[in-house]
Scaffold this motif. Sequence first.
Motif, PDB file in Angstrom:
ATOM      1  N   VAL A 105     -84.965  32.856  83.929  1.00  0.00           N
ATOM      2  CA  VAL A 105     -85.939  32.679  82.847  1.00  0.00           C
ATOM      3  C   VAL A 105     -87.201  32.007  83.374  1.00  0.00           C
ATOM      4  CG1 VAL A 105     -86.392  31.464  80.677  1.00  0.00           C
ATOM      5  CG2 VAL A 105     -84.204  32.630  81.025  1.00  0.00           C
ATOM      6  N   GLY A 106     -87.035  30.922  84.127  1.00  0.00           N
ATOM      7  CA  GLY A 106     -88.191  30.211  84.669  1.00  0.00           C
ATOM      8  C   GLY A 106     -89.016  31.070  85.608  1.00  0.00           C
ATOM      9  N   ALA A 107     -88.340  31.802  86.504  1.00  0.00           N
ATOM     10  CA  ALA A 107     -89.056  32.638  87.466  1.00  0.00           C
ATOM     11  C   ALA A 107     -89.760  33.798  86.783  1.00  0.00           C
ATOM     12  CB  ALA A 107     -88.082  33.163  88.519  1.00  0.00           C
ATOM     13  N   GLY A 108     -89.094  34.418  85.801  1.00  0.00           N
ATOM     14  CA  GLY A 108     -89.709  35.542  85.098  1.00  0.00           C
ATOM     15  C   GLY A 108     -90.912  35.123  84.284  1.00  0.00           C
ATOM     16  N   VAL A 109     -90.784  34.001  83.568  1.00  0.00           N
ATOM     17  CA  VAL A 109     -91.906  33.501  82.776  1.00  0.00           C
ATOM     18  C   VAL A 109     -93.062  33.105  83.679  1.00  0.00           C
ATOM     19  CG1 VAL A 109     -92.667  31.645  81.258  1.00  0.00           C
ATOM     20  CG2 VAL A 109     -90.470  32.752  80.846  1.00  0.00           C
ATOM     21  N   PHE A 110     -92.760  32.351  84.726  1.00  0.00           N
ATOM     22  CA  PHE A 110     -93.832  31.891  85.607  1.00  0.00           C
ATOM     23  C   PHE A 110     -94.503  33.062  86.316  1.00  0.00           C
ATOM     24  CE2 PHE A 110     -95.932  30.191  89.249  1.00  0.00           C
ATOM     25  CZ  PHE A 110     -96.411  28.965  88.845  1.00  0.00           C
ATOM     26  N   GLY A 111     -93.706  33.980  86.837  1.00  0.00           N
ATOM     27  CA  GLY A 111     -94.267  35.101  87.575  1.00  0.00           C
ATOM     28  C   GLY A 111     -95.206  35.962  86.754  1.00  0.00           C
ATOM     29  N   THR A 112     -94.925  36.073  85.466  1.00  0.00           N
ATOM     30  CA  THR A 112     -95.788  36.858  84.577  1.00  0.00           C
ATOM     31  C   THR A 112     -96.964  36.044  84.069  1.00  0.00           C
ATOM     32  OG1 THR A 112     -93.858  38.123  83.842  1.00  0.00           O
ATOM     33  CG2 THR A 112     -95.844  38.254  82.475  1.00  0.00           C
ATOM     34  N   MET A 113     -96.686  34.830  83.615  1.00  0.00           N
ATOM     35  CA  MET A 113     -97.707  34.061  82.918  1.00  0.00           C
ATOM     36  C   MET A 113     -98.752  33.475  83.848  1.00  0.00           C
ATOM     37  SD  MET A 113     -96.758  34.659  79.939  1.00  0.00           S
ATOM     38  CE  MET A 113     -98.103  33.746  79.207  1.00  0.00           C
ATOM     39  N   TYR A 114     -98.379  33.170  85.098  1.00  0.00           N
ATOM     40  CA  TYR A 114     -99.387  32.540  85.954  1.00  0.00           C
ATOM     41  C   TYR A 114    -100.498  33.522  86.306  1.00  0.00           C
ATOM     42  CZ  TYR A 114     -99.192  34.058  90.893  1.00  0.00           C
ATOM     43  OH  TYR A 114     -99.340  34.746  92.076  1.00  0.00           O
ATOM     44  N   ILE A 115    -100.164  34.809  86.373  1.00  0.00           N
ATOM     45  CA  ILE A 115    -101.200  35.820  86.610  1.00  0.00           C
ATOM     46  C   ILE A 115    -102.086  35.974  85.368  1.00  0.00           C
ATOM     47  CG2 ILE A 115    -101.626  38.265  87.088  1.00  0.00           C
ATOM     48  CD1 ILE A 115     -99.087  38.275  88.739  1.00  0.00           C
ATOM     49  N   LEU A 116    -101.482  35.965  84.181  1.00  0.00           N
ATOM     50  CA  LEU A 116    -102.255  36.088  82.950  1.00  0.00           C
ATOM     51  C   LEU A 116    -103.160  34.877  82.745  1.00  0.00           C
ATOM     52  CD1 LEU A 116     -99.527  37.520  80.522  1.00  0.00           C
ATOM     53  CD2 LEU A 116    -101.369  38.762  81.659  1.00  0.00           C
ATOM     54  N   VAL A 117    -102.634  33.679  82.990  1.00  0.00           N
ATOM     55  CA  VAL A 117    -103.448  32.470  82.835  1.00  0.00           C
ATOM     56  C   VAL A 117    -104.569  32.454  83.867  1.00  0.00           C
ATOM     57  CG1 VAL A 117    -103.427  29.947  82.990  1.00  0.00           C
ATOM     58  CG2 VAL A 117    -101.588  31.139  81.797  1.00  0.00           C
ATOM     59  N   THR A 118    -104.278  32.866  85.095  1.00  0.00           N
ATOM     60  CA  THR A 118    -105.319  32.948  86.116  1.00  0.00           C
ATOM     61  C   THR A 118    -106.413  33.919  85.700  1.00  0.00           C
ATOM     62  OG1 THR A 118    -103.710  32.465  87.869  1.00  0.00           O
ATOM     63  CG2 THR A 118    -105.778  33.474  88.542  1.00  0.00           C
ATOM     64  N   SER A 119    -106.010  35.036  85.107  1.00  0.00           N
ATOM     65  CA  SER A 119    -106.994  36.002  84.616  1.00  0.00           C
ATOM     66  C   SER A 119    -107.829  35.419  83.484  1.00  0.00           C
ATOM     67  CB  SER A 119    -106.272  37.270  84.143  1.00  0.00           C
ATOM     68  OG  SER A 119    -107.182  38.197  83.593  1.00  0.00           O
ATOM     69  N   ASP A 120    -107.182  34.658  82.600  1.00  0.00           N
ATOM     70  CA  ASP A 120    -107.919  34.022  81.501  1.00  0.00           C
ATOM     71  C   ASP A 120    -108.946  33.017  82.025  1.00  0.00           C
ATOM     72  OD1 ASP A 120    -106.354  35.448  79.745  1.00  0.00           O
ATOM     73  OD2 ASP A 120    -104.939  33.811  79.401  1.00  0.00           O
ATOM     74  N   ILE A 121    -108.524  32.200  82.988  1.00  0.00           N
ATOM     75  CA  ILE A 121    -109.405  31.161  83.521  1.00  0.00           C
ATOM     76  C   ILE A 121    -110.604  31.774  84.239  1.00  0.00           C
ATOM     77  CG2 ILE A 121    -109.569  29.257  85.187  1.00  0.00           C
ATOM     78  CD1 ILE A 121    -106.639  28.630  84.565  1.00  0.00           C
ATOM     79  N   SER A 122    -110.364  32.858  84.962  1.00  0.00           N
ATOM     80  CA  SER A 122    -111.440  33.484  85.735  1.00  0.00           C
ATOM     81  C   SER A 122    -112.265  34.467  84.916  1.00  0.00           C
ATOM     82  CB  SER A 122    -110.855  34.212  86.945  1.00  0.00           C
ATOM     83  OG  SER A 122    -110.010  35.277  86.530  1.00  0.00           O
ATOM     84  N   GLY A 123    -111.927  34.664  83.655  1.00  0.00           N
ATOM     85  CA  GLY A 123    -112.638  35.623  82.817  1.00  0.00           C
ATOM     86  C   GLY A 123    -114.126  35.339  82.732  1.00  0.00           C
ATOM     87  N   GLY A 124    -114.945  36.331  83.022  1.00  0.00           N
ATOM     88  CA  GLY A 124    -116.400  36.192  82.952  1.00  0.00           C
ATOM     89  C   GLY A 124    -117.039  35.630  84.196  1.00  0.00           C
ATOM     90  N   THR A 125    -116.226  35.220  85.186  1.00  0.00           N
ATOM     91  CA  THR A 125    -116.796  34.651  86.411  1.00  0.00           C
ATOM     92  C   THR A 125    -116.992  35.689  87.504  1.00  0.00           C
ATOM     93  OG1 THR A 125    -114.617  34.108  87.364  1.00  0.00           O
ATOM     94  CG2 THR A 125    -115.629  32.472  85.914  1.00  0.00           C
ATOM     95  N   GLY A 126    -116.253  36.799  87.404  1.00  0.00           N
ATOM     96  CA  GLY A 126    -116.313  37.798  88.457  1.00  0.00           C
ATOM     97  C   GLY A 126    -115.587  37.366  89.717  1.00  0.00           C
ATOM     98  N   ARG A 127    -114.719  36.359  89.609  1.00  0.00           N
ATOM     99  CA  ARG A 127    -114.026  35.812  90.780  1.00  0.00           C
ATOM    100  C   ARG A 127    -112.512  35.770  90.560  1.00  0.00           C
ATOM    101  NH1 ARG A 127    -117.246  35.701  95.326  1.00  0.00           N
ATOM    102  NH2 ARG A 127    -119.330  34.894  94.793  1.00  0.00           N
ATOM    103  N   PHE A 128    -111.956  36.825  89.993  1.00  0.00           N
ATOM    104  CA  PHE A 128    -110.512  36.841  89.749  1.00  0.00           C
ATOM    105  C   PHE A 128    -109.733  36.772  91.059  1.00  0.00           C
ATOM    106  CE2 PHE A 128    -106.587  39.412  89.519  1.00  0.00           C
ATOM    107  CZ  PHE A 128    -105.848  38.595  88.696  1.00  0.00           C
ATOM    108  N   SER A 129    -110.141  37.521  92.062  1.00  0.00           N
ATOM    109  CA  SER A 129    -109.413  37.540  93.333  1.00  0.00           C
ATOM    110  C   SER A 129    -109.408  36.161  93.987  1.00  0.00           C
ATOM    111  CB  SER A 129    -110.037  38.566  94.284  1.00  0.00           C
ATOM    112  OG  SER A 129    -109.918  39.870  93.760  1.00  0.00           O
TER     113      SER A 129
END
Length: 239
Positions: free
Chosen positions: A126-150
């Motif tokens: 459960v922890g690995a599945g949640v983290f593996g999915t959500m950390y990419i989504l949160v990273t995408s949210d944080i980088s939104g509009g910056t053009g620096r997702f990578s």
Amino acid sequence: AAATPMEILKDPILLVFIFIVFLFHTSNGTVLPLVMQTLAIGEGRVGILMSGLCIIVAQVFMVGSAKVCGDYSGRYGRKTLFLIGLFSVPIRCLILYFLTGIKNAQAETSVLLQVIILSTQILDGVGAGVFGTMYILVTSDISGGTGRFSLTLGLTTAAMSIGGTVSGYLGQALAQDRGYQMAFLILGFMALVPAVGYLLFMPETSKEMDKKEDVVVRMTTIEEAPAANEEGESSPAIV
């Protein structure tokens, strides 16, 4: 124009998230090897079988929890689901602390106890599945509009890798110096830090949730406006 790397590094939300990612993997990365060793050492063929099943059980539940996160992250938000994954680690370590104490008190470990210890890998999945999915989504949210997702994803992934590397050494050192039971307890307290840190210091990053909250506020305002007008019309004028 895309944000500069220095502007990205000055984002306080990103810095907090990187720190949480590092601490999560520092505390969680070594728990699986310790569980496998606990099941295998001195338990013969059954112990080796149980040790191998640890990975299978975790992988099965990891796939299921990742699917749930993908389906419901837009409905319930990133933070709620992420917290489930983060708090699964200290809960798992606490359970393992008590189970290892029971195992140490027995002259010969029963198969039932081994199965119960193995079942704690459900929380690992459960922890690995949640983290593996959500950390990419949160990273995408944080980088939104910056053009620096990578760049942002590279920073969070680096924190994850470094934390996992430190965790391997830390877990084995704790098990050797303090024993497996105390190692689980210490790692459990360590895992509380990123969980509580995310609860207190990380905002909801999903833009969809912000839109839903705006809609709710507007609907509430619209519903309250006629009621206020009716009260104003019905109240007698004071001369």
